[in-house]
Design an enzyme around this catalytic site. Structure first.
Site, PDB file in Angstrom:
ATOM      1  N   ARG A   1      60.726 -17.732 -71.719  1.00  9.69           N
ATOM      2  CA  ARG A   1      62.088 -17.197 -71.879  1.00  9.69           C
ATOM      3  C   ARG A   1      62.242 -15.844 -71.248  1.00  9.69           C
ATOM      4  NH1 ARG A   1      64.385 -13.687 -75.688  1.00  9.69           N
ATOM      5  NH2 ARG A   1      62.513 -13.525 -76.548  1.00  9.69           N
TER       6      ARG A   1
ATOM      7  N   HIS B   1      55.102 -11.687 -77.362  1.00 12.88           N
ATOM      8  CA  HIS B   1      55.673 -10.386 -76.676  1.00 12.88           C
ATOM      9  C   HIS B   1      54.596  -9.421 -76.494  1.00 12.88           C
ATOM     10  CE1 HIS B   1      58.001  -6.722 -76.255  1.00 12.88           C
ATOM     11  NE2 HIS B   1      59.099  -7.688 -76.316  1.00 12.88           N
TER      12      HIS B   1
ATOM     13  N   GLU C   1      65.421  -5.159 -67.967  1.00  6.77           N
ATOM     14  CA  GLU C   1      64.454  -5.830 -68.612  1.00  6.77           C
ATOM     15  C   GLU C   1      63.763  -6.494 -67.586  1.00  6.77           C
ATOM     16  OE1 GLU C   1      65.159  -7.494 -72.479  1.00  6.77           O
ATOM     17  OE2 GLU C   1      65.875  -5.443 -73.529  1.00  6.77           O
TER      18      GLU C   1
ATOM     19  N   LEU D   1      71.926 -15.553 -85.873  1.00  5.73           N
ATOM     20  CA  LEU D   1      73.052 -15.575 -85.071  1.00  5.73           C
ATOM     21  C   LEU D   1      73.694 -17.185 -84.790  1.00  5.73           C
ATOM     22  CD1 LEU D   1      75.151 -13.950 -83.689  1.00  5.73           C
ATOM     23  CD2 LEU D   1      73.744 -14.032 -81.603  1.00  5.73           C
TER      24      LEU D   1
ATOM     25  N   ARG E   1      56.990 -11.792 -68.665  1.00  4.51           N
ATOM     26  CA  ARG E   1      56.530 -11.108 -70.110  1.00  4.51           C
ATOM     27  C   ARG E   1      54.958 -11.879 -70.401  1.00  4.51           C
ATOM     28  NH1 ARG E   1      60.785 -11.582 -74.947  1.00  4.51           N
ATOM     29  NH2 ARG E   1      61.438  -9.640 -74.010  1.00  4.51           N
TER      30      ARG E   1
ATOM     31  N   SER F   1      67.265 -12.774 -85.468  1.00  2.00           N
ATOM     32  CA  SER F   1      68.110 -12.280 -84.929  1.00  2.00           C
ATOM     33  C   SER F   1      68.658 -10.598 -85.283  1.00  2.00           C
ATOM     34  CB  SER F   1      69.482 -13.104 -85.066  1.00  2.00           C
ATOM     35  OG  SER F   1      69.390 -14.372 -85.034  1.00  2.00           O
ATOM     36  N   ALA F   2      68.343 -10.664 -86.454  1.00  2.00           N
ATOM     37  CA  ALA F   2      68.756  -9.341 -86.927  1.00  2.00           C
ATOM     38  C   ALA F   2      67.490  -8.333 -86.408  1.00  2.00           C
ATOM     39  CB  ALA F   2      68.740  -9.163 -88.648  1.00  2.00           C
ATOM     40  N   TRP F   3      66.452  -8.885 -86.256  1.00  2.00           N
ATOM     41  CA  TRP F   3      65.326  -7.693 -85.630  1.00  2.00           C
ATOM     42  C   TRP F   3      65.455  -7.515 -84.135  1.00  2.00           C
ATOM     43  CZ3 TRP F   3      60.218  -9.081 -88.756  1.00  2.00           C
ATOM     44  CH2 TRP F   3      60.446  -8.997 -90.224  1.00  2.00           C
TER      45      TRP F   3
ATOM     46  N   GLN G   1      65.704  -6.313 -80.799  1.00  2.00           N
ATOM     47  CA  GLN G   1      65.969  -4.838 -80.252  1.00  2.00           C
ATOM     48  C   GLN G   1      66.774  -4.783 -78.837  1.00  2.00           C
ATOM     49  OE1 GLN G   1      62.298  -2.708 -80.226  1.00  2.00           O
ATOM     50  NE2 GLN G   1      61.922  -3.049 -82.653  1.00  2.00           N
TER      51      GLN G   1
ATOM     52  N   LEU H   1      69.566 -14.025 -77.892  1.00  2.00           N
ATOM     53  CA  LEU H   1      70.607 -13.696 -78.779  1.00  2.00           C
ATOM     54  C   LEU H   1      71.821 -14.627 -78.068  1.00  2.00           C
ATOM     55  CD1 LEU H   1      70.635  -9.903 -79.888  1.00  2.00           C
ATOM     56  CD2 LEU H   1      70.045 -12.148 -81.274  1.00  2.00           C
TER      57      LEU H   1
ATOM     58  N   HIS I   1      56.254 -14.264 -80.638  1.00  2.00           N
ATOM     59  CA  HIS I   1      57.610 -13.558 -80.310  1.00  2.00           C
ATOM     60  C   HIS I   1      58.714 -14.736 -80.487  1.00  2.00           C
ATOM     61  CE1 HIS I   1      60.525 -10.561 -79.695  1.00  2.00           C
ATOM     62  NE2 HIS I   1      60.980 -10.876 -78.643  1.00  2.00           N
TER      63      HIS I   1
HETATM   64  C1  SIN Z   1      62.748  -6.705 -76.694  1.00  2.00           C
HETATM   65  O1  SIN Z   1      63.354  -6.111 -77.001  1.00  2.00           O
HETATM   66  O2  SIN Z   1      61.706  -6.451 -76.109  1.00  2.00           O
HETATM   67  C2  SIN Z   1      62.987  -8.212 -76.991  1.00  2.00           C
HETATM   68  C3  SIN Z   1      63.824  -8.788 -76.389  1.00  2.00           C
HETATM   69  C4  SIN Z   1      63.613 -10.416 -76.486  1.00  2.00           C
HETATM   70  O3  SIN Z   1      62.803 -10.890 -76.878  1.00  2.00           O
HETATM   71  O4  SIN Z   1      64.610 -10.959 -75.743  1.00  2.00           O
END
Ligand code: SIN
Length: 506
Positions: A371, A231, A115, A16, A277, A44-46, A48, A377, A336
């Site tokens: 982060r 992650h 989140e 992106l 996280r 970027s394409a992965w 979620q 994104l 991640h």
């Molecule tokens: C996720 O969907 O858990 C990942 C989102 C992110 O890494 O910002």
């Protein structure tokens, strides 16, 4: 070697950030270079979860910036966080205008998920867990339709030629085994992160920090390379890369359980499953190390709605014979995201003239030590556009490019050894003994195979992790658990190669 001159801007990387930069450089001509076909080989394409943006009536950019600063554990640049959050709404509207089909509430406003470590539900998503793919499809279509952009796929970055003053003059790429030097007015690196340096990663495994390494070898200042985010909930299927079970599942109420079905997060943090996280990743690591195992149980939270709400995660689970409607999902922390990267300002300028950086390979100071979920994104879109616009203003100095360093390739077997060593010694839990062992392994690989780019990137992570004798955010030192005065890391390759950083006393 073939030599070409491009009248305009070179963008390396088609995630992106790279695509946003290419679009924003108009009307300047852009040559977009990518090792993989468009929409492949980029994180970027992965993605979620989606894009964190303050859009709800009870939210505002100041709250978003405050959450970003808090998650970053003392190392976020507050001005950059405010800029990111303030430009977020325009960025998401611009992507929607390009055709990104963000989920909408009944009144037409953006639907938003909660989140971890966000004080509001502020993640704009697409069809549950398909944000990255859908956004990238929309932006890719715009890039392919843009007359100022030429795409060259299958061209892998191999070098950054400089002139006598040190200005970056272009790139050397390898395509079908042949090297080509392309000079231009400016180069934007948008080469992604370092997941492929780790044995367990949620990112495309070909992302091994080449842009970071080549920028470092060219003399660029690197910021915070020791900060790597793990992650908590990659799906533990023994696959490379490991599929992700989005954090939005925990936002919807999915819980973490051990092999006896007992929840354990309350023992680690009052916010339990919605703790930051890094805390969740360490808790899961500890449960697994203690032999209790860890799974994500979404049976109550998503249940029968799982396939509709989280189709990507559902498909990954089903492909391994796990039905998450009725079974907990086995999970493992996985590399991640790289918070560190090439030091860049708000317009992508690096410490080397002619060189810009955007997205995960850059460090503009918005992520600090950890982060905030779904800020990546957003960062790629906001700072990609800014870097593209700034690079388009560069004029070609027309100075000759000197011969560039072209690092050797690392053989597959050596790469496997590096990845295992990185996961073991520069992973969720680190200490001086492990980091010194890792640096010795990198030395041995370098002696055998030469200074490959992945070894340079790995050394940046390991050397700075060894030098940071404290625990902060995603960097946890079992032998230095206290927090010191907040201090960002800024290094050059010359600092890293110095023996003092490579082998600090254990
Ligand atoms: C996720 O969907 O858990 C990942 C989102 C992110 O890494 O910002």
């Amino acid at each position: 070697m073939q030599r070409l001159q491009h009248d305009g801007v070179l963008v390396v990387g088609a995630g992106l950030a790279g695509l946003s930069a290419a679009l924003a450089a108009a009307p300047r001509r852009v040559l977009l270079l990518t090792g993989a076909p468009l929409n492949h080989g980029c994180s970027s394409a992965w993605a979620q979860g989606g894009m964190a943006v303050a859009l709800a009536p009870d939210d505002n950019p100041d709250l978003h910036a405050a959450d970003t600063v808090a998650a970053g554990a003392g190392l976020v640049d507050p001005a950059m966080a405010r800029l990111l959050a303030a430009e977020g709404p325009a960025a998401v509207h611009a992507l929607a205008a390009l055709g990104a089909p963000f989920d909408r509430a009944a009144d037409g406003t953006f639907a938003q998920s909660l989140e971890a470590a966000h004080s509001r539900a502020r993640v704009a998503r697409v069809k549950g867990d398909q944000a990255g793919r859908a956004i990238m499809e929309a932006v890719t279509a715009a890039v392919l339709a843009a007359p100022h952009i030429e795409v060259r796929a299958g061209a892998r970055l191999r070098g950054l030629p400089q002139d006598a003053s040190g200005r970056v003059r272009g790139v050397i790429v390898e395509q079908d085994g042949a090297l080509t030097e392309i000079t231009a007015a400016a180069v934007i690196l948008a080469t992604g992160g370092v997941g492929g340096l780790y044995a367990v990663t949620t990112t495309p495994a070909e992302l091994r920090g080449e842009g970071l390494a080549l920028a470092a070898l060219a003399g660029a200042r690197i910021a915070d390379p020791e900060f790597v985010q793990f992650h908590p909930t990659a799906i533990d299927l023994g696959r490379d890369p490991a599929p992700l079970a989005t954090e939005a599942l925990r936002g919807e109420g999915a819980v973490l359980v051990n092999a006896d079905g007992q929840r354990f997060m309350a023992r680690y943090h009052p916010a339990a499953e919605l703790a930051p996280r890094d805390v969740v990743a360490r808790a899961i690591h500890a449960e697994r190390e203690a032999g209790r195992g860890a799974s994500l149980d979404a049976r109550e939270a998503a249940g029968a709605h799982f396939p509709d709400e989280f189709p990507t995660v559902f498909a990954a689970c089903l492909s391994a014979g796990i039905d998450p409607r009725v079974q907990p999902i086995p999970i493992v922390p996985a590399c991640h995201y790289h918070m560190g990267g090439i030091d860049a300002d708000a317009d992508g300028h690096t410490s080397l003239s002619g060189l810009f950086a955007a997205g995960e390979c850059a460090s503009v100071g918005v992520h600090g030590a950890n982060r905030l979920a779904s800020n990546s994104l957003l960062e790629a879109a906001v700072f990609g556009v800014r870097a593209g616009a700034a690079a388009a203003r560069e004029t070609d100095p027309e100075t000759p490019a000197l011969p560039a360093v072209i690092p050797p390739h690392l053989p597959a077997e050596a790469l496997t050894r590096l990845r295992q060593a990185m996961s073991r010694d520069a992973g969720v839990i680190r200490d001086a003994a492990g980091l010194n062992r890792l640096l010795a392994a990198i030395d041995a690989l370098e002696a055998a195979h030469g200074r490959a780019a992945s070894l340079v990137a790995a050394r940046l992570v390991a050397g700075c992790a060894l030098a940071r004798t404290e625990s902060r955010g995603a960097h946890f030192r079992a032998d230095a658990t206290a927090v010191s005065k907040p201090r960002r890391t800024f290094v050059t390759w010359a600092d890293i190669a110095a023996p003092a950083l490579r082998y600090a006393a254990e």
